[in-house]
Design a protein around this motif. Structure first.
Motif, PDB file in Angstrom:
ATOM      1  N   LEU A 519      41.196 -18.697  -6.365  1.00 25.91           N
ATOM      2  CA  LEU A 519      40.501 -17.881  -5.366  1.00 25.91           C
ATOM      3  C   LEU A 519      39.091 -17.534  -5.830  1.00 25.91           C
ATOM      4  O   LEU A 519      38.160 -17.492  -5.030  1.00 25.91           O
ATOM      5  N   ALA A 520      38.941 -17.284  -7.121  1.00 20.15           N
ATOM      6  CA  ALA A 520      37.605 -16.951  -7.630  1.00 20.15           C
ATOM      7  C   ALA A 520      36.671 -18.146  -7.452  1.00 20.15           C
ATOM      8  O   ALA A 520      35.530 -18.005  -6.993  1.00 20.15           O
ATOM      9  N   ALA A 521      37.163 -19.349  -7.774  1.00 21.92           N
ATOM     10  CA  ALA A 521      36.332 -20.547  -7.583  1.00 21.92           C
ATOM     11  C   ALA A 521      36.020 -20.729  -6.105  1.00 21.92           C
ATOM     12  O   ALA A 521      34.902 -21.123  -5.738  1.00 21.92           O
ATOM     13  N   GLY A 522      36.988 -20.418  -5.246  1.00 20.65           N
ATOM     14  CA  GLY A 522      36.758 -20.506  -3.798  1.00 20.65           C
ATOM     15  C   GLY A 522      35.654 -19.576  -3.354  1.00 20.65           C
ATOM     16  O   GLY A 522      34.814 -19.933  -2.521  1.00 20.65           O
ATOM     17  N   GLN A 523      35.629 -18.374  -3.919  1.00 22.43           N
ATOM     18  CA  GLN A 523      34.556 -17.431  -3.591  1.00 22.43           C
ATOM     19  C   GLN A 523      33.198 -17.996  -4.000  1.00 22.43           C
ATOM     20  O   GLN A 523      32.222 -17.856  -3.273  1.00 22.43           O
ATOM     21  N   ILE A 524      33.154 -18.613  -5.160  1.00 20.51           N
ATOM     22  CA  ILE A 524      31.878 -19.164  -5.637  1.00 20.51           C
ATOM     23  C   ILE A 524      31.448 -20.339  -4.756  1.00 20.51           C
ATOM     24  O   ILE A 524      30.298 -20.417  -4.311  1.00 20.51           O
ATOM     25  N   GLU A 525      32.387 -21.240  -4.488  1.00 22.27           N
ATOM     26  CA  GLU A 525      32.017 -22.422  -3.690  1.00 22.27           C
ATOM     27  C   GLU A 525      31.538 -22.002  -2.292  1.00 22.27           C
ATOM     28  O   GLU A 525      30.518 -22.484  -1.804  1.00 22.27           O
TER      29      GLU A 525
END
Ligand SMILES: Cc1cc2nc3c(=O)[nH]c(=O)nc-3n(C[C@H](O)[C@H](O)[C@H](O)COP(=O)(O)OP(=O)(O)OC[C@H]3O[C@@H](n4cnc5c(N)ncnc54)[C@H](O)[C@@H]3O)c2cc1C
Lengths: 630, 292
Positions: A519-525
């Motif tokens: 989810l954190a990577a999703g927020q960044i992307e």
């Protein structure tokens, strides 16, 4: 009835507002909010510094573009109002309805329907729509549903504030930042929305992650006659981060230093103070962060390679560039905001031993429900079947504050974790073994549920007492903690068309402990995608104060084909004060993407652009030899 | 949704004959092919109440076949089928490129070539390619069939030579188009984009110069065939700074507009740049030249 209308000259943009300073645009005057931050005394520095650099940067309005447009269903009678709709902050809506209908909170119920993204756009406006729908429902004596179509939604709802920043920095011979003066301006539009708070966050990020002893920030929000601007992911910080990063890039060029090198000489360290005098107590390793970003992106090699290739590029060869931005984002509400909110959240145990997370914080696609469930499972020591997340409904869940400001995991997640630990302690007091496996904890929950069904464990937020904020003078601890980041954009510009293609994007950040990596990577992307839109494509076209391109075919956001591979890399310094050291992440990527892209454009074009979005129409003239000019 | 579906009346004939009969009886019928233009107008309310003639059941319009030295593409063939057809892939790569860059996959599955032409938008992407390749349109009414060069189809902004009782039934393209070909669409982004400018060109070297057709989208009220430029290239190509002179001539002759998608200045400059890109390739492909 006769109505006579006399058109008065309107103020339609920030430049005009600042030039004319007209008092008749808003009852509060041309400036609806002003904030000043002062540290040291820059005045004597300008004349003795080795280098003084001045800059001006502008950014346009940006539309949140959540999936479904604003929509609300209302039921109302003399004694009650109930609404359900697409929204971020149920208790904000309740608050607004109470004020308009003169009802106590118990008689006003707000239920969040499934919501596909908000980005700030579902923070404030749903209250307006809820009031409209509820008034109509009261009058009609029937339920009323109001759903904007996309064209209405784009034309009417608040967007990111356009900005204009004039700034000045002084450096010594070695490129050390001595003084900084930032004149930060936002276009508020016709009404005061969350503008003062947006302005505040913008001002508080205006000095970037750099050490500087002498700082002046003057931030002003100007009234104009356009639809009002409001909350959008980043909340003023993307505009001020863009300005300070553009200023540093210009300084690097003027000082003959590589932009990365200039930044490395000026990064904030643990123990330094920020512009508000906040002492950085937490462990910061910005140098490590920047070096990681430079290495992962191969910045130094690319920079040299592109300089060589651009110098000999043929008429159709792409011009390439690579650029860096370094930035920070304050986690949670500003200053004493969290103290005022005093959020409450927790758990309820039902008769079957199933635990429900009770929070008004909404799932809007960012994964809040998953994270709450995960935190609860972790603290209780059970598997996910045992834990559910309650639908945000003001009749059922306590006020955990709005779903904004990158605060849900860090602040509300922290409360949920504490409630889960308290419940676990109660189970242990019931006789549960300290090392019980998930099945044993589930059994203990079922047993307790049978006797104590309906029992609640609610925690209230308490701000750490070292957080001291002086709202009057903008001094002290602006945020209890910050997320840190270094982003590198690599791009190519087509000399035939001026089109920019971002080819690679490296996003390195420290958000404390990463609670859920996916989810954190999703927020960044997602944030980088939105930031690339802000930097290169998304252009609200105003015609006489109205949004002319209020269609998805004319307001252009990036598609998957317009985006590069986005590499999100986390360095974890568990210095946050959320669950196990987590900080906020949601807004961070919006701050640094546009400045990294513009820095890369500097190299590709050998010229500077001072406005976002940087459209092909502005880029092409910089690439076209005089010979073929029309 | 500002249109009301209850205001639409739909006829769905099973054969071309039946469709032409219906159209002859009621020339007010609005033809519906893929609907990717028409239903947008329904959504925004500008279509209003209408009687629709739905062509989607007509197999006759969905064929691609060879007829002599031409390829016949039915008006109802969608972009996805164009991209997949072996003859189109082997012989008409420009058309494949245009189809691939139209909207995105969902639109490519529904949108038709006939609809792109009949709609007569100056921004239609396939049309410059069709103009450059020298397409003939087959137009049919209940009583007559005629063939019209595509050049003569576009009369003025969104006005065409199509008669009220006529349908476009097919497009005829040369199976062996000239060897020098170029297409470039410059849209607002890389997919789901309407063109700011698009340029298509096809030609061959002759003893005198470059014989070619050049066509542009989004720079004029109609899809634009550049006849003066073509005449210049037919005799001047290869002489001195001919490429730059050609680009200058093109740019001087264009009268594009500022609109919501771009500016006149940008469109003119990009049109010139794209022409130069084609001419550089043409020069490199000139027999007996090493291309430099
Ligand atoms: C999201 C989206 C993206 C798009 N992207 C592009 C793009 O990139 N490039 C581009 O060029 N276009 C694009 N379009 C426009 C559209 O898809 C194309 O023009 C398509 O080719 C239209 O074909 P259709 O069959 O859907 O037309 P329809 O909507 O069915 O019809 C269009 C018009 O043509 C008439 N018509 C259709 N067939 C015939 C016939 N056989 N005889 C006589 N009249 C006929 C209809 O009466 C109507 O006036 C896009 C549209 C959308 C919604």
């Amino acid at each position: 009835m006769r109505v006579e209308l006399e058109p008065l000259p309107a103020v339609l943009d920030l430049r005009q507002a600042m030039a004319e300073e007209r008092a008749d645009v808003h009852p509060l005057g041309p400036v609806v909010k002003e904030i000043r931050i002062a540290k040291g005394d820059p005045e004597p520095v300008w004349s003795r510094a080795a280098h003084v650099v001045e800059d001006e940067v502008e950014s346009g309005a940006q539309e949140q573009l959540y999936i479904e447009p604003q929509g609300m269903i209302a039921w109302a009678g003399p004694e009650f109002v109930t609404v359900t709709g697409s929204l971020q902050c149920p208790y904000y809506v309740q608050h607004g309805l109470c004020a308009v209908f003169g009802l106590p909170a118990e008689q006003v119920r707000v239920i969040q329907a499934v919501t596909g993204g908000g980005f700030g756009g579902k923070e404030e406006y749903p209250t307006v729509l809820a009031v409209h729908a509820a008034l109509l429902a009261l009058k009609a004596g029937r339920p009323v549903k109001m759903v904007y179509d996309r064209a209405e939604d784009l034309a009417a709802t608040p967007k990111r504030h356009p900005s204009r920043t004039l700034s000045r920095a002084a450096f010594d011979h070695d490129g050390r930042l001595l003084a900084l003066d930032v004149d930060f301006n936002l276009d508020a539009g016709a009404y005061v929305t969350l503008t003062p708070v947006v302005l505040s966050r913008g001002a508080l990020h205006a000095a970037g992650p750099y050490r500087c002893d002498h700082v002046r920030v003057r931030a002003r929000a100007w009234a104009t006659n356009t639809p009002p601007h409001g909350a959008f992911r980043g909340f003023g910080a993307p505009q001020s981060c863009l300005a300070i990063e553009r200023l540093l890039d210009k300084a690097a060029a003027q000082l003959g230093l590589d932009p990365a090198e200039l930044r490395l000489r000026n990064l904030l360290q643990s123990g330094d103070t920020t512009a508000t005098g906040q002492v950085m107590r937490e462990e910061i390793d910005l140098t490590g962060l920047v070096e990681t970003a430079l290495e992962l992106s191969d910045y130094r090699c690319l920079r040299a390679e592109f300089a060589r290739a651009n110098a000999v590029a043929g008429p159709e060869d792409p011009r390439r560039g690579v650029g860096l931005a370094v930035f920070l984002h304050g986690a949670g509400f500003t200053g004493s905001g969290e103290k005022r909110l005093a959020s409450r959240a927790g758990l309820e145990l039902d008769g079957q031993g199933v635990v429900q997370v009770l929070a008004a914080s909404t799932e809007i696609g960012q994964g809040a429900a998953t994270v709450f469930q995960q935190i609860t499972c972790g603290a209780l020591g059970v598997t996910h079947e045992q834990v559910r997340v309650a639908q945000p409904d003001t009749a059922h869940v306590p006020d955990s504050g709005p779903t904004v400001a990158s605060r849900t995991t860090m602040v509300v997640g922290g409360l949920v974790e504490r409630a889960a630990l308290a419940l676990r302690a109660a189970l242990v007091a019931d006789g549960l073994a300290a090392d019980a496996d998930p099945a044993a904890v589930a059994r203990a929950l079922r047993e307790r549920g049978r006797s104590h069904g309906g029992e609640r464990w609610i925690e209230s937020y308490q701000q750490p007492d070292w957080v001291v904020w002086d709202e009057e003078n903008y001094r002290g601890d602006a945020y209890p903690t910050f997320a840190w980041a270094a982003y590198v954009a690599q791009l190519a510009v087509d000399p035939l068309t001026g089109e920019t293609r971002v080819e690679e994007f490296t996003a390195v950040q420290d958000i404390g402990r990463v609670v859920n990596p996916l989810l954190a990577a999703g927020q960044i992307e997602g944030g980088v995608a939105q930031g690339i839109g802000f930097a290169l494509l998304e252009d609200v076209r105003w015609q006489a104060g109205r949004m002319a391109n209020n269609r998805l075919s004319t307001y252009i956001i990036p598609t998957a084909l317009d985006l590069p591979r986005i590499r999100a890399h986390f360095r974890e310094t568990p210095a946050g004060y959320g669950p196990a050291g987590a900080k906020g992440v949601g807004e961070l990527p919006l701050d640094g993407t546009a400045p990294a892209v513009l820095a890369a454009l500097d190299q590709a074009l050998g010229a500077r652009l001072a406005r976002v979005p940087a459209l092909p129409e502005q880029i092409l003239p910089l690439l076209t030899p005089e010979a073929t000019h029309a | 949704m500002r249109g009301n579906a209850a205001d639409l009346e739909l006829r769905r004939p099973a054969s071309l004959e039946e469709a032409l009969e219906l159209l002859a009886q009621d020339p007010e019928l609005k033809v519906l092919a893929g609907g990717t233009e028409l239903l947008v107008r329904h959504e925004d309310g500008s279509l209003g109440p209408a009687r629709l003639l739905d062509l989607s059941a007509l197999k006759e319009l969905k064929q691609i076949r060879r007829v002599g030295d031409e390829l016949e593409i039915g008006a109802g063939v969608c972009y996805a089928d164009i991209q997949a057809h072996p003859d189109v892939i082997a012989r008409l790569p420009l058309l494949v490129q245009a189809a691939e860059q139209t909207g995105a996959r969902a639109i490519q599955e529904r949108g038709t070539l006939g609809g792109n032409v009949a709609n007569a938008s100056p921004a239609a992407d396939s049309v410059p390619v069709l103009l450059a390749l020298g397409v003939g349109l087959l137009l049919r009414s209940r009583t007559a069939e005629r063939r019209l060069p595509l050049d003569e189809f576009f009369l003025d902004y969104r006005r065409t030579a199509l008669r009220p009782d006529e349908l476009i039934t097919a497009l005829r393209l040369p199976l062996t188009p000239p060897p020098l070909q170029y297409f470039r669409k410059v849209g607002t982004r890389r997919a789901q984009a309407i063109s700011k400018v698009a340029l298509a060109a096809a030609g061959r070297w002759t003893a005198r110069g470059l014989e070619c057709r050049v066509a542009l989208a989004s720079v004029a009220p109609v899809p634009l065939r550049c006849r003066e430029l073509e005449a210049f290239l037919a005799v001047e190509a290869g002489r001195g700074d001919w490429k730059e002179r050609a680009a200058r001539q093109l740019m001087d002759g264009l009268r594009p507009i500022d609109d919501i998608r771009s500016t006149a200045a940008y469109r003119r400059q990009v049109a010139g740049n794209l022409l130069l890109a084609f001419l550089r390739r043409a020069e490199a492909g000139r027999p007996g030249q090493d291309g430099r």
